[in-house]
Design a protein around this motif. Sequence first.
Motif, short mmCIF file in Angstrom:
data_model
loop_
_atom_site.label_atom_id
_atom_site.label_comp_id
_atom_site.label_asym_id
_atom_site.label_seq_id
_atom_site.Cartn_x
_atom_site.Cartn_y
_atom_site.Cartn_z
N ASN A 126 0.87 -1.17 0.00
CA ASN A 126 0.00 0.00 0.00
C ASN A 126 0.91 1.23 0.00
O ASN A 126 1.40 1.66 1.05
N LEU A 127 1.16 1.79 -1.16
CA LEU A 127 2.11 2.91 -1.30
C LEU A 127 1.64 4.16 -0.56
O LEU A 127 2.46 4.89 0.00
N ASN A 128 0.34 4.41 -0.54
CA ASN A 128 -0.17 5.58 0.19
C ASN A 128 0.13 5.45 1.69
O ASN A 128 0.50 6.42 2.35
N LYS A 129 -0.02 4.25 2.22
CA LYS A 129 0.26 4.01 3.63
C LYS A 129 1.76 4.18 3.92
O LYS A 129 2.13 4.70 4.96
N VAL A 130 2.59 3.75 2.98
CA VAL A 130 4.04 3.91 3.12
C VAL A 130 4.38 5.40 3.22
O VAL A 130 5.14 5.82 4.09
N GLU B 271 4.55 10.50 -6.60
CA GLU B 271 3.59 11.27 -7.37
C GLU B 271 2.94 10.33 -8.38
O GLU B 271 3.38 10.22 -9.52
N PRO B 272 1.89 9.60 -7.93
CA PRO B 272 1.29 8.57 -8.79
C PRO B 272 0.74 9.09 -10.11
O PRO B 272 0.61 8.31 -11.07
N GLU B 273 0.47 10.41 -10.20
CA GLU B 273 0.00 10.96 -11.48
C GLU B 273 1.14 11.00 -12.50
O GLU B 273 0.90 10.98 -13.70
N GLN B 274 2.38 11.07 -12.00
CA GLN B 274 3.56 11.16 -12.87
C GLN B 274 4.21 9.80 -13.11
O GLN B 274 4.68 9.51 -14.20
N PHE B 275 4.28 8.98 -12.05
CA PHE B 275 4.98 7.69 -12.10
C PHE B 275 4.33 6.75 -11.08
O PHE B 275 4.10 7.15 -9.94
N PRO B 276 4.03 5.52 -11.47
CA PRO B 276 3.27 4.62 -10.59
C PRO B 276 4.06 4.07 -9.39
O PRO B 276 3.48 3.44 -8.52
N GLY B 277 5.36 4.30 -9.36
CA GLY B 277 6.17 3.77 -8.27
C GLY B 277 6.53 4.82 -7.24
O GLY B 277 6.53 6.01 -7.51
N PHE C 297 6.64 -0.72 -6.10
CA PHE C 297 5.39 -0.73 -6.86
C PHE C 297 4.35 -1.48 -6.04
O PHE C 297 4.67 -2.40 -5.28
N SER C 298 3.08 -1.08 -6.17
CA SER C 298 2.02 -1.68 -5.37
C SER C 298 1.91 -3.19 -5.59
O SER C 298 1.46 -3.91 -4.71
N SER C 299 2.37 -3.69 -6.72
CA SER C 299 2.34 -5.13 -7.01
C SER C 299 3.27 -5.94 -6.10
O SER C 299 3.19 -7.16 -6.06
N GLY C 300 4.16 -5.23 -5.38
CA GLY C 300 5.14 -5.92 -4.55
C GLY C 300 6.50 -6.02 -5.21
O GLY C 300 7.47 -6.47 -4.61
#
Length: 193
Positions: free
Chosen positions: A125-129, A141-147, A162-165
């Motif tokens: 959970n990247l937001n929690k991190v 900045e998830p709007e710019q880059f997903p990681g 990345f959220s996928s782990g």
Amino acid sequence: MVQKIILISMDEKGYESLKIENIVASGVIADSIDLENVSDKIKNCELNTKRFPGAVYRIEKPKIASLIFSSGKVVLTGIRNNQDLHDGLDIIMQSLKDAGVDTYNEPQVAVTNIVCSYDMGRYINLNKVVITLNLENIEYEPEQFPGLVYRIEDPKIVALLFSSGKIILTGGKNIEDIKRGLDFLEQRLETIM
């Protein structure tokens, strides 16, 4: 002298999915190199000084791209393991000697960066991190880059989460640095997950 890269044992607990994706090595192999002469004499060696100040020499086995500069410096990329580094450097050195370059007997080349991939095997959970960990070391900045970019201070490693782990680790000069960075990161993530 070529720096030795210690390979990852797949039996090591916790590192089963850790994989070297790329190794970059650089150093000096000669006092000077006539790039025009070299690019004319060596197959797969290209020189376009309008676009780049060095020659690009690609070898197929092992698959390595090298940047060769007139100063005698070289940068090798695409390396996957210690044997590829040694074999590739031997091929480059011999090609340059055959082209008339007075190379050093012992090249002064060392690993400058190792890029590894790792799969935690679970969702992150990247937001929690971002909310939980020190914001000074994190860029997200998830709007710019997903990681999520996490800068580890000691050892000096940059991790892309990345959220996928899946995680990409870069900046290490040896595999021990990468493992220490991964251990630190997993400890931090355990407190969140």
